[in-house]
Write an enzyme that holds these catalytic residues in place. Structure first.
Site, mmCIF file in Angstrom:
data_model
loop_
_atom_site.group_PDB
_atom_site.id
_atom_site.type_symbol
_atom_site.label_atom_id
_atom_site.label_comp_id
_atom_site.label_asym_id
_atom_site.label_seq_id
_atom_site.Cartn_x
_atom_site.Cartn_y
_atom_site.Cartn_z
ATOM 1 N N ASP A 216 -12.307 7.351 5.659
ATOM 2 C CA ASP A 216 -11.144 8.237 5.770
ATOM 3 C C ASP A 216 -11.592 9.687 5.749
ATOM 4 O O ASP A 216 -11.988 10.196 4.717
ATOM 5 C CB ASP A 216 -10.186 7.964 4.612
ATOM 6 C CG ASP A 216 -8.852 8.686 4.773
ATOM 7 O OD1 ASP A 216 -8.723 9.546 5.669
ATOM 8 O OD2 ASP A 216 -7.942 8.387 3.985
ATOM 9 N N TYR B 199 0.850 -1.199 0.000
ATOM 10 C CA TYR B 199 0.000 0.000 0.000
ATOM 11 C C TYR B 199 0.886 1.249 0.000
ATOM 12 O O TYR B 199 0.711 2.150 -0.826
ATOM 13 C CB TYR B 199 -0.876 -0.076 1.248
ATOM 14 C CG TYR B 199 -1.855 1.036 1.504
ATOM 15 C CD1 TYR B 199 -3.187 0.893 1.144
ATOM 16 C CD2 TYR B 199 -1.485 2.199 2.179
ATOM 17 C CE1 TYR B 199 -4.121 1.886 1.438
ATOM 18 C CE2 TYR B 199 -2.401 3.184 2.474
ATOM 19 C CZ TYR B 199 -3.723 3.029 2.100
ATOM 20 O OH TYR B 199 -4.637 4.000 2.391
#
Length: 120
Positions: A38, A14
């Site tokens: 998020d 990631y």
């Protein structure tokens, strides 16, 4: 259940995907029905199209990630990492907690950060 090695490798991939400017490498780590929150407190983004758009925009904005500590595993299906998101003129200190399925794909990402974690 995913192994510690699988989860930690996925979180490193990631970071690497972000830092190489490759949003497809990041989104490939997610299950098709994954959920991204998020930051925590915002409405969740659900499914492949929403996740592709979110990470495409984040990478296009020039975000680069730097780990603040080693990636952490768990005795279950979650792993976490403390890192900084570095963008021109701004840094955000974040802890991401990822939940994985049995195939080692991320099914839920929760980003923990607040206004006090942003440096201009």
């Amino acid at each position: 259940m995913p192994t510690q090695e699988q989860m930690k490798s996925a979180l490193q991939a990631y970071v690497d995907g972000f830092n190489s400017g490759d949003p497809a490498a990041v989104t490939a780590l997610f299950a098709d029905d994954a959920v991204v929150v998020d930051p925590v407190g915002n409405p969740p983004m659900e499914g492949r199209a929403a996740i592709d758009e979110f990470y495409g925009n984040a990478v296009a904005a020039g975000a680069k990630l730097s780990l603040d500590a080693p990636i952490r595993g768990s005795h279950g299906d979650r792993a976490a990492m403390a890192f900084s998101v570095n963008m021109p003129g701004m840094r955000i200190r974040v802890i991401d907690v990822m939940t994985f399925n049995d195939d080692g794909k991320i099914v839920r990402m929760e980003a923990h950060w607040g206004l006090d974690d942003i440096e201009q």
